[in-house]
Structure formats: C-alpha cells, structure tokens
Design an enzyme around this catalytic site. Structure first.
Site, PDB file in Angstrom:
ATOM      1  N   LYS A   1      -4.757  12.162   5.176  1.00 47.50           N
ATOM      2  CA  LYS A   1      -3.686  11.188   5.432  1.00 47.50           C
ATOM      3  C   LYS A   1      -2.527  11.837   6.190  1.00 47.50           C
ATOM      4  O   LYS A   1      -2.028  11.302   7.187  1.00 47.50           O
ATOM      5  CB  LYS A   1      -3.178  10.619   4.095  1.00 47.50           C
ATOM      6  CG  LYS A   1      -1.917   9.795   4.216  1.00 47.50           C
ATOM      7  CD  LYS A   1      -2.184   8.525   4.984  1.00 47.50           C
ATOM      8  CE  LYS A   1      -0.904   7.844   5.394  1.00 47.50           C
ATOM      9  NZ  LYS A   1      -1.115   6.584   6.065  1.00 47.50           N
TER      10      LYS A   1
ATOM     11  N   CYS B   1       6.705   6.196   7.785  1.00 44.99           N
ATOM     12  CA  CYS B   1       5.570   7.123   7.643  1.00 44.99           C
ATOM     13  C   CYS B   1       5.641   8.292   8.609  1.00 44.99           C
ATOM     14  O   CYS B   1       5.751   9.441   8.196  1.00 44.99           O
ATOM     15  CB  CYS B   1       4.269   6.368   7.890  1.00 44.99           C
ATOM     16  SG  CYS B   1       4.106   4.937   6.840  1.00 44.99           S
TER      17      CYS B   1
HETATM   18  N1  SAJ Z   1       5.351   4.907  19.160  1.00 50.80           N
HETATM   19  C1  SAJ Z   1       5.688   5.341  20.427  1.00 50.80           C
HETATM   20  N2  SAJ Z   1       4.700   5.460  21.347  1.00 50.80           N
HETATM   21  C2  SAJ Z   1       3.412   5.169  21.073  1.00 50.80           C
HETATM   22  C3  SAJ Z   1       3.046   4.759  19.776  1.00 50.80           C
HETATM   23  C4  SAJ Z   1       4.045   4.625  18.849  1.00 50.80           C
HETATM   24  O1  SAJ Z   1       6.860   5.608  20.727  1.00 50.80           O
HETATM   25  O2  SAJ Z   1       2.564   5.290  21.978  1.00 50.80           O
HETATM   26  C5  SAJ Z   1       6.405   4.777  18.125  1.00 50.80           C
HETATM   27  C6  SAJ Z   1       6.542   3.376  17.567  1.00 50.80           C
HETATM   28  O3  SAJ Z   1       7.359   2.588  18.371  1.00 50.80           O
HETATM   29  C7  SAJ Z   1       7.145   3.650  16.201  1.00 50.80           C
HETATM   30  C8  SAJ Z   1       6.467   4.955  15.794  1.00 50.80           C
HETATM   31  O4  SAJ Z   1       6.022   5.558  16.998  1.00 50.80           O
HETATM   32  O5  SAJ Z   1       8.548   3.847  16.275  1.00 50.80           O
HETATM   33  C9  SAJ Z   1       5.322   4.804  14.831  1.00 50.80           C
HETATM   34  O6  SAJ Z   1       4.575   3.634  15.144  1.00 50.80           O
HETATM   35  P1  SAJ Z   1       2.981   3.558  15.019  1.00 50.80           P
HETATM   36  O7  SAJ Z   1       2.573   2.212  15.467  1.00 50.80           O
HETATM   37  O8  SAJ Z   1       2.372   4.726  15.692  1.00 50.80           O
HETATM   38  O9  SAJ Z   1       2.690   3.792  13.473  1.00 50.80           O
HETATM   39  P2  SAJ Z   1       3.273   3.161  12.114  1.00 50.80           P
HETATM   40  O10 SAJ Z   1       4.325   4.086  11.597  1.00 50.80           O
HETATM   41  O11 SAJ Z   1       3.609   1.742  12.222  1.00 50.80           O
HETATM   42  O12 SAJ Z   1       1.939   3.308  11.186  1.00 50.80           O
HETATM   43  C10 SAJ Z   1       1.362   4.604  11.035  1.00 50.80           C
HETATM   44  C11 SAJ Z   1      -0.141   4.484  11.340  1.00 50.80           C
HETATM   45  N3  SAJ Z   1      -0.717   5.829  11.440  1.00 50.80           N
HETATM   46  C12 SAJ Z   1      -1.463   6.186  12.501  1.00 50.80           C
HETATM   47  O13 SAJ Z   1      -1.658   5.465  13.455  1.00 50.80           O
HETATM   48  C13 SAJ Z   1      -2.066   7.548  12.452  1.00 50.80           C
HETATM   49  C14 SAJ Z   1      -0.821   3.669  10.242  1.00 50.80           C
HETATM   50  O14 SAJ Z   1      -2.227   3.658  10.440  1.00 50.80           O
HETATM   51  C15 SAJ Z   1      -0.492   4.261   8.872  1.00 50.80           C
HETATM   52  O15 SAJ Z   1      -1.103   3.529   7.823  1.00 50.80           O
HETATM   53  C16 SAJ Z   1       1.010   4.216   8.695  1.00 50.80           C
HETATM   54  O16 SAJ Z   1       1.595   5.047   9.704  1.00 50.80           O
HETATM   55  C17 SAJ Z   1       1.360   4.731   7.314  1.00 50.80           C
HETATM   56  O17 SAJ Z   1       1.722   3.900   6.464  1.00 50.80           O
HETATM   57  O18 SAJ Z   1       1.201   5.942   7.052  1.00 50.80           O
END
Ligand code: SAJ
Length: 420
Positions: A209, A263
């Site tokens: 995780k 997260c």
């Molecule tokens: N972000 C970027 N660029 C990207 C992708 C994301 O700037 O290309 C930013 C987003 O805007 C946001 C942050 O990163 O601020 C995180 O967003 P995210 O969509 O990557 O992830 P979360 O935090 O919404 O959810 C993550 C997920 N983990 C992964 O993709 C490895 C989800 O599957 C988990 O269940 C969740 O964390 C958790 O609860 O741990």
C-alpha cells in the site's frame, strides 16, 4: 482448523471516504452491516439513507443499503462476526503516523469480540502496525491472535471520484498475521470484490500500500520537475510530456499545482520514517511536490500586470478534479503565497463546501479580477465559457495550472493564456 463459519454480520469502524462505501457495498451484497462513527451528524445522515460525502453513486447505494435493512449506523460498535477498521491515520507535525484513531477503534471493539472473530485493518498504516499495535490492543479481549482471533490487513486502493467502481473492480491484497487469518479475510472480500484477491503476510500488504502511493508521488514529482525545467526554456511541458509518452516505455504523469489529498502527500513519510537513511528519492519527491504551490504562486505573480489592488480568482479548492475533498489541497499554499504578496485571492469551487478560506461564488470571484488561476481539474472549469469571464474581469489573464482549458477559445475571447 475448523471450517470457517461464513461471516454474516460485519461492523465497519469509520464512515468516511472509505468506510461508508465499504459498509454500503457489503450491505447490498447481503451482509448485515453496522457502520460506526463517533460523529452524530454522520450517523444520522447515513440512517436517513443519505451520504455525507460527494461521490458518484454513493447516495443511491447508501439509500438502497439502508432501505434493505442491511445497513444501520451507530456511534458505538456492537458484536459481529467480522470487523473492518477504516479510520484516518494522519501525519503528526514531526511526520510520524498518528495511530490514535486506529488504537481507539481497536479498543472500542475489544469488549465486543468473540472467539472466531475476524478483524481487518484497511487504514493506511506504517509497516508493522497490524502485527504489533492492532494485535496487542485486540489481545486485551482475552482472545489469542491466530488461535481464536483472526487479524489481517487489507489496504483500501480506491481512487476518490471512482470509489464505488474501484471498490468492487480493483484487485485486493490481503495480509494475514498468519495464513489462516489471511485466508478468512480473503473469503470475506471475495464475496463482494470482482477483482482478484491476493493473500500474503501483513507486513507485505502494508508495504504494498505505501509503495503504491509513494510510486505515484515520485512520478508526479517528476512531472512537476519537468514543468519547472521546461519553463526555463519557455517550452510547453504538456507538449513535452505528450511527445515523450509516444515512446513505448515512457509514461510521464501530468504536472500540476502540487499533490493534495489525505493519502499521497502523507503515506511516503510512513516509509521515509521507517528507513530514513534509505529513502532519499521519496524524500526529494515530497520536497518537489510540497514546493510546487509556491512555484505556481510565483509564476502567477510574475504574470500579473502592474496595477493597484490586484485580485486573483482562484478556481479550485479541492485537491483534484470533480471531488469535494480539500484535505491537504495545494490551493492553501498558493492562496497563502498570493496573500503574503498583498494580492487578494477570491476562491471559487463548485464542489467544496468547507474550506480554510472564505469561498466566493463564481461571479464574485471573477469580478474585477486580474487573473483567473485554475487549480483543480473540475469538469465545470474545462467547459466554462470564456466570454463570461472576459465580461467581468479587469485583466484578461488566465493561468491554467492543470492544463485543462481549451486554449484557442480563451485566446479568441481576448485572454492571455499562461500554462503550467
Ligand atoms: N496529480 C497530479 N498529476 C497527475 C496525477 C495526480 O498533479 O498526473 C495530483 C492530483 O491532482 C492530486 C494528487 O496528485 O492533488 C493525488 O491524486 P491522485 O488522483 O493521484 O490520487 P488520490 O490521492 O486521489 O488517490 C490515491 C490513489 N493511489 C494511487 O493511485 C497509487 C488511490 O488508488 C488510493 O486508494 C488513494 O490514494 C488512497 O486512499 O491511498
């Protein structure tokens, strides 16, 4: 070992972004579920068949689960065949994990435990939490872990905005404190999950995780660093990313205003603090992502005209697009930096209801603004008609920190378009 009796009653501790959808999904799959949350308003809302969180399909699912009689919410746990703990594990100021919610939730079920019960932790936790903290708190019941009490770690993996589909479709990793615990937990999850269920040890599941989220953090940091380097050459990072991704083994993520949510900005620290000398890359990624909002603020300030009483319409308080969640949002650091420079920040977000700073409506935020700064990739922003902004703003300047706006339409409406 006796054949495992089927889990019929389930108690889910924590009715937040993970616990509530989990409780509802188990309930509609025939489990008798008690959802537990100390917050009265949450309990009342769930019992009324409502969902206090904005998430696609959740309201309908909770409504169906409550109406079927399979889901009810309480402020205190009751006895059940199995327990799922889905409570927050925030970061303390010293960047260690605050496990007090896990400890409290575990302690709260101790008086209700019976021989043969299964307890599963879903909260993201530092390595060793299941075998050490959770097992030792649950042992206060007089039951013996691995003998007449089964304990496992099954990390949630759902993406906010897609929680319900991912809850059912994603593969799951289940780590037991012993093989029987893992096996029992797997049998329970297999009844609701369509993805594959992999059984391993608790420590491996905890590390899986944390490394998933650290992987994403490092990759987003790479994209953000790419944007900063590209800006030195006045090259468009989205074009660089798009063309680099044409390579069969390159898949760069999107640069943005920083990393938010409960997260990804937090979980890598659980790994860093467990192995400080061996985690330089993850630490560096955190540094890049944490400083990204300042970089965005500086670029906004540099693009602004020399006028008195500068005002920026900040669009997007949520940490990402199409969610109502503003936890750890990069918007806060951007607003702080703008305000510190004497610039008025007028924040608008069609999804977020509670925020650190006052929220304006769409019209107020744009009125006499000198820049429209887009921080969240909400669908509404992408589809927004630039002519409406042009009529209200003092300066026709837009900074699209998410790369979502149709540039040609904004340019046609008279805007200078700054991209990340
Ligand atoms: N972000 C970027 N660029 C990207 C992708 C994301 O700037 O290309 C930013 C987003 O805007 C946001 C942050 O990163 O601020 C995180 O967003 P995210 O969509 O990557 O992830 P979360 O935090 O919404 O959810 C993550 C997920 N983990 C992964 O993709 C490895 C989800 O599957 C988990 O269940 C969740 O964390 C958790 O609860 O741990």
């Amino acid at each position: 070992m006796d054949r495992q009796p089927e889990v019929k009653t389930l108690c889910v501790l924590g009715l937040g972004y993970v616990g509530l959808p989990t409780a509802a999904v188990f309930a509609v799959n025939g489990f008798q579920v008690i959802g537990v949350d100390p917050r009265r308003a949450i309990v009342d809302s769930v019992n009324a068949g409502d969902a206090p969180i904005e998430e696609i399909g959740l309201r309908t699912l909770v409504h169906a689960a409550v109406n079927s009689g399979n889901l009810r919410a309480l402020q205190e746990p009751e006895s059940a065949d199995a327990f799922i703990i889905a409570v927050p594990t925030p970061l303390r100021k010293d960047r260690s994990a605050d496990l007090s919610y896990v400890e409290q939730a575990a302690a709260s079920i101790v008086p209700h435990l019976n021989p043969g019960n299964l307890v599963v932790l879903e909260s993201t936790s530092p390595p060793g939490t299941t075998e050490n903290l959770l097992s030792s708190v649950l042992s206060r019941s007089g039951l013996t872990p691995s003998v007449d009490l089964f304990i496992a770690y099954c990390p949630e993996r759902v993406l906010p905005g897609h929680i319900l589909s991912e809850l059912v479709e994603n593969d799951r990793v289940i780590g037991g404190i012993d093989p029987e615990s893992g096996h029992r937990a797997a049998l329970m999850y297999q009844r609701v999950v369509e993805g594959r269920v992999y059984v391993t040890s608790a420590i491996v599941a905890e590390l899986v995780k944390l490394f998933e989220n650290a992987y994403r953090d490092v990759n987003i940091a790479f994209a953000n660093e790419l944007a900063r380097v590209c800006s030195k050459w006045a090259a468009d990072p989205s074009e660089v990313v798009e063309l680099a991704n044409r390579h069969p083994r390159v898949n760069i993520l999107k640069p943005g205003p920083g990393v938010g949510g409960h997260c990804i900005p937090i979980d890598p620290w659980f790994l860093v603090s467990s192995a400080p000398a061996d985690s330089a890359l993850m630490r560096a990624a955190r540094g890049v992502n944490d400083s990204q909002p300042q970089w965005i603020a500086q670029r906004t300030i540099a693009a602004l005209p020399e006028l008195p009483d500068l005002k920026v319409a900040v669009w997007g308080a949520a940490y990402k697009g199409n969610v109502d969640d503003a936890r750890e949002t990069p918007a806060i650091a951007v607003i702080e930096a703008l305000t510190a420079a004497g610039i008025q920040a007028s924040v608008f977000d069609p999804h977020v209801k509670e925020f650190t700073y006052p929220l304006s409506d769409l019209g107020e935020s744009l009125e006499q603004a000198d820049c429209l700064l887009v921080l969240a990739d909400h669908k509404e922003f992408e589809l927004f008609e630039p002519g409406t902004a042009a009529k209200r703003m003092r300066t026709k300047l837009v900074f699209d920190a998410r790369g979502i706006l149709p540039r040609a339409s904004w340019k046609a409406a008279g805007f200078r378009v700054v991209t990340i």
